[in-house]
Design an enzyme around this catalytic site. Structure first.
Site, PDB file in Angstrom:
ATOM      1  N   SER A 137       0.845  -1.191   0.000  1.00 11.96           N
ATOM      2  CA  SER A 137       0.000   0.000   0.000  1.00 11.96           C
ATOM      3  C   SER A 137       0.885   1.247   0.000  1.00 11.96           C
ATOM      4  O   SER A 137       1.691   1.422  -0.908  1.00 11.96           O
ATOM      5  CB  SER A 137      -0.951  -0.033   1.202  1.00 11.96           C
ATOM      6  OG  SER A 137      -1.952   0.953   1.094  1.00 11.96           O
ATOM      7  N   GLU A 149      -2.105  -3.126  -7.906  1.00 16.12           N
ATOM      8  CA  GLU A 149      -3.316  -3.305  -7.107  1.00 16.12           C
ATOM      9  C   GLU A 149      -3.639  -1.968  -6.466  1.00 16.12           C
ATOM     10  O   GLU A 149      -2.837  -1.035  -6.488  1.00 16.12           O
ATOM     11  CB  GLU A 149      -3.117  -4.391  -6.049  1.00 16.12           C
ATOM     12  CG  GLU A 149      -2.014  -4.104  -5.024  1.00 16.12           C
ATOM     13  CD  GLU A 149      -2.468  -3.286  -3.832  1.00 16.12           C
ATOM     14  OE1 GLU A 149      -3.662  -3.364  -3.460  1.00 16.12           O
ATOM     15  OE2 GLU A 149      -1.643  -2.558  -3.266  1.00 16.12           O
ATOM     16  N   HIS A 162      -4.776  -5.530  -1.243  1.00 12.82           N
ATOM     17  CA  HIS A 162      -5.639  -5.216  -0.112  1.00 12.82           C
ATOM     18  C   HIS A 162      -6.745  -6.234   0.106  1.00 12.82           C
ATOM     19  O   HIS A 162      -7.445  -6.187   1.116  1.00 12.82           O
ATOM     20  CB  HIS A 162      -6.269  -3.834  -0.311  1.00 12.82           C
ATOM     21  CG  HIS A 162      -5.309  -2.701  -0.140  1.00 12.82           C
ATOM     22  ND1 HIS A 162      -4.442  -2.321  -1.132  1.00 12.82           N
ATOM     23  CD2 HIS A 162      -5.097  -1.860   0.906  1.00 12.82           C
ATOM     24  CE1 HIS A 162      -3.722  -1.279  -0.711  1.00 12.82           C
ATOM     25  NE2 HIS A 162      -4.093  -0.982   0.510  1.00 12.82           N
TER      26      HIS A 162
END
EC number: 3.4.16.-
Length: 307
Positions: A115, A212, A277
């Site tokens: 992330s 992602e 995630h």
């Protein structure tokens, strides 16, 4: 080019948990440390890991303190690995506060996060030539609640030979084919925001791009992919592996954007490979040579992520 691989973790290895991005809940941090200790690792939290920034509640303490913890952990000769507590936002604010000369002198170590930590993965790759692990963070719900997520990280850290073939029951070809390259990438929004910075790459030629994200509507995914395309970052890619797009709207809408923006690259693209995630989430090495088989729905690293 393939990057330097750090050593795997053995029983008793010291793992330092840091918060370079957003604040972590104390009970989640304690639970995450307990999991790592249960693996036979000496897990410790750095002094500012539970801090809260007084003026920006989305930051885990002052920029200088977050950077100080990360650098102290990296430069400590007794520390073998640095694991992020959680993502959120803030890593880009600490990258330029780190003494990269001192960190290079400290030698290669394991770095784990995803992330917002994508900004740090890119910095470690470009400033230190270091392979890293795109994997779950110690104070997050996914790590604490998903046994398969924990198992993937544990294998990558301690038995990397057992984690060379990565795949998911949901994986399928968006564009069929097979390609070889060096793994690179992470969170789409961080890669886009990195453009034009000291750690923004000019090209990913020859790379296998992992992408992602979370909480981005399809039009924003379109905008960010278009930005990467217009910047020339995707010219010469070998292939693309797509992870989860949690909370990004109906997947068929997201899929249509991914096909439209990536399908014209002329390279294999696999979707729903199982990292990111979503849950469960695979740990995927960045900076190592691998083979992407979109038809089989697999990413096979040619050498273990860690030595």
């Amino acid at each position: 080019m393939p990057l330097t691989r750090p050593e795997r973790l053995r029983p008793g290895a010291r793992v330092a948990v840091v918060s370079p991005s957003g604040p972590v809940l104390g009970e989640r941090l304690a639970a995450g440390l307990a999991v790592l200790r249960g693996w036979g690792l000496d897990a410790v939290a750095l002094p500012h890991v539970l801090d809260r920034h007084p003026g920006a509640r989305y930051l885990a303490g002052a920029d200088e303190d977050r950077a100080r913890d990360l650098q102290a952990a990296w430069c400590d000769p007794d520390v073998d690995a640095v694991v992020c507590a959680r993502g959120g936002y803030g890593a880009q604010r600490v990258v330029d506060l780190l003494d990269w000369d001192a960190m290079r002198a400290a030698g290669p170590k394991v770095f784990v996060g995803f992330s917002d930590a994508t900004a740090l993965h890119e910095a470690f790759a470009l400033r230190m030539g270091l392979a890293t692990l795109h994997g779950p963070m110690a104070g997050t719900a996914g790590f604490l609640e998903e046994a398969a997520t924990r198992a993937s990280l544990r294998a990558a850290l301690t038995e990397p030979e057992a984690a060379r073939v990565l795949g998911s029951p949901t994986a399928r070809p968006l564009v069929p084919g097979r390609a070889r390259g060096v793994t690179v990438g992470g969170c789409l929004s961080l890669l886009a925001s990195n453009l034009g910075t000291p750690d923004g790459r000019a090209s990913l030629r020859g790379g296998l791009l992992l992408l992602e994200d979370v909480g981005e509507e399809p039009y924003r995914i379109d905008r960010m992919l278009t930005q990467l395309l217009r910047a020339g970052l995707l010219d010469g890619l070998a292939g693309v592996a797509l992870g989860s797009w949690a909370e990004c709207g109906p997947y068929e809408e997201v899929r249509a954007v991914l096909r439209d923006r990536l399908g014209g690259l002329g390279v294999p693209v696999v979707e729903e490979l199982g990292f990111g995630h979503g849950a469960p989430a695979l740990t995927v090495p960045l900076g190592v040579p691998a083979v992407l088989d979109a038809d089989a729905g697999t990413l096979t690293v040619e050498v273990p992520a860690l030595r």
